[in-house]
Design a protein around this motif. Structure first.
Motif, PDB file in Angstrom:
ATOM      1  N   GLU A 123       0.829  -1.206   0.000  1.00 51.92           N
ATOM      2  CA  GLU A 123       0.000   0.000   0.000  1.00 51.92           C
ATOM      3  C   GLU A 123       0.865   1.257   0.000  1.00 51.92           C
ATOM      4  OE1 GLU A 123       0.540  -1.883   2.484  1.00 51.92           O
ATOM      5  OE2 GLU A 123       1.010  -0.673   4.268  1.00 51.92           O
ATOM      6  N   ARG A 124       2.086   1.134   0.448  1.00 50.19           N
ATOM      7  CA  ARG A 124       2.951   2.302   0.491  1.00 50.19           C
ATOM      8  C   ARG A 124       3.465   2.693  -0.889  1.00 50.19           C
ATOM      9  NH1 ARG A 124       6.284   1.326   6.121  1.00 50.19           N
ATOM     10  NH2 ARG A 124       4.462   1.523   7.449  1.00 50.19           N
ATOM     11  N   ALA A 125       3.366   1.784  -1.843  1.00 48.38           N
ATOM     12  CA  ALA A 125       3.772   2.125  -3.193  1.00 48.38           C
ATOM     13  C   ALA A 125       2.899   3.277  -3.698  1.00 48.38           C
ATOM     14  CB  ALA A 125       3.646   0.916  -4.114  1.00 48.38           C
ATOM     15  N   ARG A 126       1.624   3.181  -3.419  1.00 53.08           N
ATOM     16  CA  ARG A 126       0.704   4.245  -3.771  1.00 53.08           C
ATOM     17  C   ARG A 126       1.063   5.541  -3.040  1.00 53.08           C
ATOM     18  NH1 ARG A 126      -3.393   3.416  -6.889  1.00 53.08           N
ATOM     19  NH2 ARG A 126      -3.136   1.267  -7.546  1.00 53.08           N
ATOM     20  N   GLN A 127       1.223   5.378  -1.735  1.00 53.20           N
ATOM     21  CA  GLN A 127       1.601   6.499  -0.865  1.00 53.20           C
ATOM     22  C   GLN A 127       2.780   7.269  -1.451  1.00 53.20           C
ATOM     23  OE1 GLN A 127       3.374   5.831   3.078  1.00 53.20           O
ATOM     24  NE2 GLN A 127       1.275   5.655   3.832  1.00 53.20           N
ATOM     25  N   LEU A 128       3.694   6.500  -1.978  1.00 59.12           N
ATOM     26  CA  LEU A 128       4.932   7.051  -2.488  1.00 59.12           C
ATOM     27  C   LEU A 128       4.673   8.095  -3.566  1.00 59.12           C
ATOM     28  CD1 LEU A 128       7.878   4.685  -3.135  1.00 59.12           C
ATOM     29  CD2 LEU A 128       7.276   6.279  -4.916  1.00 59.12           C
ATOM     30  N   PHE A 129       3.671   7.828  -4.399  1.00 59.19           N
ATOM     31  CA  PHE A 129       3.368   8.777  -5.466  1.00 59.19           C
ATOM     32  C   PHE A 129       2.519   9.934  -4.948  1.00 59.19           C
ATOM     33  CE2 PHE A 129       4.551   5.064  -7.825  1.00 59.19           C
ATOM     34  CZ  PHE A 129       5.220   5.580  -8.913  1.00 59.19           C
ATOM     35  N   THR A 130       1.515   9.611  -4.165  1.00 63.35           N
ATOM     36  CA  THR A 130       0.658  10.681  -3.651  1.00 63.35           C
ATOM     37  C   THR A 130       1.477  11.614  -2.773  1.00 63.35           C
ATOM     38  OG1 THR A 130      -0.010   9.206  -1.867  1.00 63.35           O
ATOM     39  CG2 THR A 130      -1.446   9.329  -3.763  1.00 63.35           C
ATOM     40  N   GLN A 131       2.432  11.036  -2.060  1.00 58.11           N
ATOM     41  CA  GLN A 131       3.332  11.831  -1.249  1.00 58.11           C
ATOM     42  C   GLN A 131       4.133  12.785  -2.121  1.00 58.11           C
ATOM     43  OE1 GLN A 131       3.607  12.185   1.802  1.00 58.11           O
ATOM     44  NE2 GLN A 131       5.525  13.310   1.993  1.00 58.11           N
ATOM     45  N   ALA A 132       4.615  12.260  -3.233  1.00 57.38           N
ATOM     46  CA  ALA A 132       5.498  13.030  -4.088  1.00 57.38           C
ATOM     47  C   ALA A 132       4.729  14.064  -4.914  1.00 57.38           C
ATOM     48  CB  ALA A 132       6.274  12.100  -5.015  1.00 57.38           C
ATOM     49  N   ALA A 133       3.535  13.727  -5.313  1.00 57.61           N
ATOM     50  CA  ALA A 133       2.855  14.585  -6.289  1.00 57.61           C
ATOM     51  C   ALA A 133       1.445  14.978  -5.886  1.00 57.61           C
ATOM     52  CB  ALA A 133       2.802  13.867  -7.626  1.00 57.61           C
ATOM     53  N   GLY A 134       0.955  14.422  -4.804  1.00 62.09           N
ATOM     54  CA  GLY A 134      -0.422  14.697  -4.425  1.00 62.09           C
ATOM     55  C   GLY A 134      -1.408  14.200  -5.464  1.00 62.09           C
ATOM     56  N   ALA A 135      -0.963  13.235  -6.250  1.00 61.23           N
ATOM     57  CA  ALA A 135      -1.821  12.777  -7.345  1.00 61.23           C
ATOM     58  C   ALA A 135      -1.910  11.264  -7.390  1.00 61.23           C
ATOM     59  CB  ALA A 135      -1.270  13.284  -8.666  1.00 61.23           C
ATOM     60  N   ASP A 136      -2.869  10.764  -8.070  1.00 63.99           N
ATOM     61  CA  ASP A 136      -2.996   9.337  -8.336  1.00 63.99           C
ATOM     62  C   ASP A 136      -1.769   8.884  -9.131  1.00 63.99           C
ATOM     63  OD1 ASP A 136      -3.949   6.915  -9.967  1.00 63.99           O
ATOM     64  OD2 ASP A 136      -5.542   7.206  -8.495  1.00 63.99           O
ATOM     65  N   PRO A 137      -1.197   7.733  -8.745  1.00 62.21           N
ATOM     66  CA  PRO A 137       0.005   7.255  -9.427  1.00 62.21           C
ATOM     67  C   PRO A 137      -0.144   7.269 -10.943  1.00 62.21           C
ATOM     68  CG  PRO A 137      -0.520   5.819  -7.593  1.00 62.21           C
ATOM     69  CD  PRO A 137      -1.620   6.833  -7.660  1.00 62.21           C
TER      70      PRO A 137
END
Lengths: 219, 219
Positions: A123-137
């Motif tokens: 689940e953190r893989a998703r987090q990683l993108f939203t964290q970086a861009a505030g967007a859906d991967p």
DNA sequence: GTCTATATTGTGATAGAC
DNA sequence: GTCTATCACAATATAGAC
């Protein structure tokens, strides 16, 4: 004014306590892995008592998440910034190779830590993108892939590149960049290279790898 | 005759107890990582009591070592067998790619487990070779590299290949094979691929990757 | 060899003084 | 906010019956 229990601290005692704990946690989690890390060791490395970790971060789990969040927020943006820039394909390749080799050389356990986290907490893989861009991967990577794909296509029409899907382009390039760090102990032993020799190999790779990779794409 | 505590066992109850424990331990250690694995879970998966693990293997540490030894003894020989064979370079590449993709597809956590072990117990890197070949790592890999290097050199003189050190050849090829598994969660999320789509990608890669790699070497 | 029961330590987390 | 002291439980390991 140095307190006695700061004797073993490696973190800068002048920085904010919460930040110092986070820094120490990052070091320990990355070095030992999340499951292998001990709150005690983190406290010691931060130069504070174990109780303070809970005061600031409530639990080991939350602390681990904060650490991952911090790391993820730093790495991914840079990578996708390079891949999505207006630079030529050749410059992107050279830029990414140098970026990875420099970053990972400074932190031997980092690649393994991230890979392990992604496997054990998908689940953190998703987090990683939203964290970086505030967007859906998908919405984050898609425009970058589209741009890269467009560049490739143009060069294919020019006759200077053979066709390759931008996803394969990215996966192959990133594999070639990161794996020599992720599997460094294996390669060092297999090829009988000491630390100095492996560093030289990696340094040379900043030139060799772009050449190799770009040749694979050449029409 | 099935004993009550075997209800949750996934291992074959007919095989030797020691082997069943080892198999269960392998599954759990690979899935959870060495630090994250619990003796209780291993016992349950083996369909025996926790005390039996200690009866056969003395401690968690020794059990972990036995597991690594077993895994190492299976993988490396095959790889070096392919690389050191008399096959053409093209056949070696195709053989290795298929070998890796098939093996790692069957065990999603395997690559991460091995990489993690090698980082946290670097001394086992050596073990890995001596286990596989009863020989010093350098003396094991050297003849294979020499042979591969000779093949490359002949093709370079022929004008059909550009020069590349056999070590770089191996590192690049192995990186391209393994990393898509080690970083699978990342790539799946980044590119929006579900499990089925990623399996298709990997299957296609058995053809795509050799083509890509061999093109990189072409003069 | 295999089990149940238990010892022993490790480890995350909390209470409460300062 | 930071500390010391301690709790509660998880986890490895052992003792001893069968």
């Amino acid at each position: 004014m140095i307190k006695p229990n700061r004797r073993t601290a490696t973190a800068d005692p002048d920085t904010d306590t919460e930040q110092r704990i986070l820094d120490a946690a990052r070091a320990v989690f990355v070095r030992r892995g999340t499951a292998g890390a001990r709150m005690q060791e983190i406290a010691q490395e931060a130069g504070v008592n174990q109780a303070l970790l809970h005061y600031y971060f409530r639990s080991k789990d939350r602390l681990a998440e904060a650490v991952f969040r911090q790391i993820a927020g730093r790495i991914l943006p840079t990578v996708f910034e390079v891949l999505g820039s207006d630079a030529t394909i050749e410059d992107k390749v050279r830029g990414l190779v140098t970026l990875y080799i420099d970053a990972l050389s400074a932190s031997p356990f980092l690649s393994g830590y991230i890979l392990s986290e992604l496997h054990h907490h998908p689940e953190r893989a998703r987090q990683l993108f939203t964290q970086a861009a505030g967007a859906d991967p998908a919405h984050f990577a898609a425009p970058i892939l589209r741009k890269l794909g467009g560049q490739i296509e143009a060069r294919v029409r020019e006759g200077t590149l053979r066709p390759i899907a931008p996803e394969r382009f990215a996966i192959n390039l990133i594999s070639l960049c990161i794996f020599p760090f992720a599997a460094r102990p294996l390669f060092q032993v297999a090829f009988g290279l000491d630390d100095a020799a492996y560093v030289r190999f990696l340094e040379r790779r900043k030139r060799d790898l772009p050449e190799f990779f770009l040749n694979a794409l050449r029409a």
